[in-house]
Scaffold this motif. Sequence first.
Motif, PDB file in Angstrom:
ATOM      1  N   ALA A 101      -4.688   9.356 -22.331  1.00  0.00           N
ATOM      2  CA  ALA A 101      -5.388   8.081 -22.245  1.00  0.00           C
ATOM      3  C   ALA A 101      -6.753   8.258 -21.585  1.00  0.00           C
ATOM      4  N   ARG A 102      -7.744   7.563 -22.132  1.00  0.00           N
ATOM      5  CA  ARG A 102      -9.079   7.534 -21.564  1.00  0.00           C
ATOM      6  C   ARG A 102      -9.566   6.093 -21.572  1.00  0.00           C
ATOM      7  N   PHE A 103     -10.359   5.743 -20.553  1.00  0.00           N
ATOM      8  CA  PHE A 103     -10.937   4.410 -20.506  1.00  0.00           C
ATOM      9  C   PHE A 103     -11.971   4.251 -21.616  1.00  0.00           C
ATOM     10  N   ARG A 104     -11.904   3.137 -22.309  1.00  0.00           N
ATOM     11  CA  ARG A 104     -12.956   2.771 -23.244  1.00  0.00           C
ATOM     12  C   ARG A 104     -13.806   1.646 -22.656  1.00  0.00           C
ATOM     13  N   GLU A 105     -13.153   0.722 -21.944  1.00  0.00           N
ATOM     14  CA  GLU A 105     -13.836  -0.351 -21.233  1.00  0.00           C
ATOM     15  C   GLU A 105     -13.098  -0.582 -19.926  1.00  0.00           C
ATOM     16  N   VAL A 106     -13.827  -1.006 -18.888  1.00  0.00           N
ATOM     17  CA  VAL A 106     -13.180  -1.314 -17.619  1.00  0.00           C
ATOM     18  C   VAL A 106     -14.037  -2.303 -16.838  1.00  0.00           C
ATOM     19  N   GLU A 107     -13.377  -3.282 -16.232  1.00  0.00           N
ATOM     20  CA  GLU A 107     -14.053  -4.271 -15.392  1.00  0.00           C
ATOM     21  C   GLU A 107     -13.174  -4.570 -14.180  1.00  0.00           C
ATOM     22  N   VAL A 108     -13.734  -4.432 -12.991  1.00  0.00           N
ATOM     23  CA  VAL A 108     -12.994  -4.705 -11.767  1.00  0.00           C
ATOM     24  C   VAL A 108     -12.896  -6.209 -11.566  1.00  0.00           C
ATOM     25  N   VAL A 109     -11.668  -6.686 -11.311  1.00  0.00           N
ATOM     26  CA  VAL A 109     -11.467  -8.118 -11.077  1.00  0.00           C
ATOM     27  C   VAL A 109     -11.014  -8.425  -9.660  1.00  0.00           C
ATOM     28  N   ARG A 110     -10.541  -7.402  -8.930  1.00  0.00           N
ATOM     29  CA  ARG A 110     -10.173  -7.623  -7.536  1.00  0.00           C
ATOM     30  C   ARG A 110     -10.188  -6.296  -6.803  1.00  0.00           C
ATOM     31  N   GLU A 111     -10.710  -6.309  -5.559  1.00  0.00           N
ATOM     32  CA  GLU A 111     -10.919  -5.066  -4.814  1.00  0.00           C
ATOM     33  C   GLU A 111      -9.905  -4.863  -3.696  1.00  0.00           C
ATOM     34  N   THR A 112      -8.663  -5.153  -3.951  1.00  0.00           N
ATOM     35  CA  THR A 112      -7.612  -4.727  -3.028  1.00  0.00           C
ATOM     36  C   THR A 112      -7.677  -3.205  -2.906  1.00  0.00           C
ATOM     37  N   ARG A 113      -7.406  -2.683  -1.699  1.00  0.00           N
ATOM     38  CA  ARG A 113      -7.466  -1.234  -1.481  1.00  0.00           C
ATOM     39  C   ARG A 113      -6.117  -0.670  -1.084  1.00  0.00           C
ATOM     40  N   PHE A 114      -5.781   0.490  -1.608  1.00  0.00           N
ATOM     41  CA  PHE A 114      -4.632   1.273  -1.173  1.00  0.00           C
ATOM     42  C   PHE A 114      -5.164   2.453  -0.366  1.00  0.00           C
ATOM     43  N   ARG A 115      -4.541   2.716   0.777  1.00  0.00           N
ATOM     44  CA  ARG A 115      -4.900   3.889   1.574  1.00  0.00           C
ATOM     45  C   ARG A 115      -3.615   4.604   1.974  1.00  0.00           C
ATOM     46  N   PHE A 116      -3.593   5.927   1.789  1.00  0.00           N
ATOM     47  CA  PHE A 116      -2.407   6.735   2.020  1.00  0.00           C
ATOM     48  C   PHE A 116      -2.645   7.693   3.191  1.00  0.00           C
ATOM     49  N   ALA A 117      -1.649   7.831   4.047  1.00  0.00           N
ATOM     50  CA  ALA A 117      -1.742   8.787   5.158  1.00  0.00           C
ATOM     51  C   ALA A 117      -0.357   9.365   5.431  1.00  0.00           C
ATOM     52  N   ASP A 118      -0.267  10.682   5.386  1.00  0.00           N
ATOM     53  CA  ASP A 118       0.996  11.380   5.618  1.00  0.00           C
ATOM     54  C   ASP A 118       0.974  12.039   6.993  1.00  0.00           C
ATOM     55  N   GLU A 119       2.161  12.162   7.580  1.00  0.00           N
ATOM     56  CA  GLU A 119       2.322  12.828   8.874  1.00  0.00           C
ATOM     57  C   GLU A 119       1.450  12.193   9.949  1.00  0.00           C
ATOM     58  N   VAL A 120       1.413  10.872   9.999  1.00  0.00           N
ATOM     59  CA  VAL A 120       0.579  10.194  10.987  1.00  0.00           C
ATOM     60  C   VAL A 120       1.241  10.240  12.364  1.00  0.00           C
ATOM     61  N   GLU A 121       0.431  10.309  13.383  1.00  0.00           N
ATOM     62  CA  GLU A 121       0.897  10.305  14.767  1.00  0.00           C
ATOM     63  C   GLU A 121       0.749   8.905  15.351  1.00  0.00           C
ATOM     64  N   GLY A 122       1.693   8.525  16.190  1.00  0.00           N
ATOM     65  CA  GLY A 122       1.577   7.255  16.896  1.00  0.00           C
ATOM     66  C   GLY A 122       1.841   6.046  16.023  1.00  0.00           C
TER      67      GLY A 122
END
Length: 289
Positions: A101-122
């Motif tokens: 699969a490849r993008f032919r068209e794309v438009e952002v409609v919402r900017e929710t963010r995912f952030r991943f962190a492994d082996e976090v301290e505290g």
Amino acid sequence: MDPTTSGRFRVHDRRQRPDIDDGAGAVADAAAATDSVDAEEFVLVEIADEPVDPTDADADDRYDPLYATAEGYEADLADAIDALRPGFVVDATLAWTDGSARFREVEVVRETRFRFADEVEGMFEAAVETWKQIRAEGEPVGSITTRSNDGDPNGALYLFADGPGSDAFEEVRTGRLPIEPLVARVNDSRDDDDPREVFVLRPAAHEFVAVYVVFDRDGVLAQTVRDTYDLGSGLAAGLDASYPGGGDGSDPAVPGDSDGPADSDGSDDPDGPDDDLDGGDDFDALDRL
């Protein structure tokens, strides 16, 4: 002419192609069609047009990830692809060539963010204490609503077991363990169209994975979590009006829209998570180890 698929998708992650050996055809075909084994791809999850009933036998299949090539685009489309970040919701058309699969068209409609962190301290206390309660009750998953100093709900915290022989963090990151229903549940419960910030954290000292859906992406809580786990600009960078890029470039400002329909889980809790797992209205989500 190449077949195409159009719809609304969550950009779940951008990464090198995951090493999945369970015979997933899309991954194998994409690998065969790519010149470099180090090529990056997007992990996408299609957002349903209608709410998904979690009791349906094929409910989990509705969130199966698909993979789209992240490189090799030109002109304006290349700029649009480069600007995509994990968590964004896009309206897109994908073209399929030789199973890839490849993008032919794309438009952002919402900017929710995912952030991943492994082996976090505290890991913050609310997550640890809630996990102890969940395990004491013999449950593999659980959730609470976190609240600000003023007692206002500011996030939905979900906890998943990361037991022997399993890797819940990697399953979430690759989209094989769906978290779209969690985000959809929060969106359905809120009275705004604000983008969220979703933190997926695996603590080094505990055998669980936390998925923390923070209601206000630009609020103090989200900035504090970014600071705490070194996931991008936060309070230390100042409370300015611009959205922090998290060290991966500026995030373009795009008008907010709905993340899509929520899944219909029958819950009466307006905040999403289970009431009986709420750690108390006086919990300060900023009070961390």
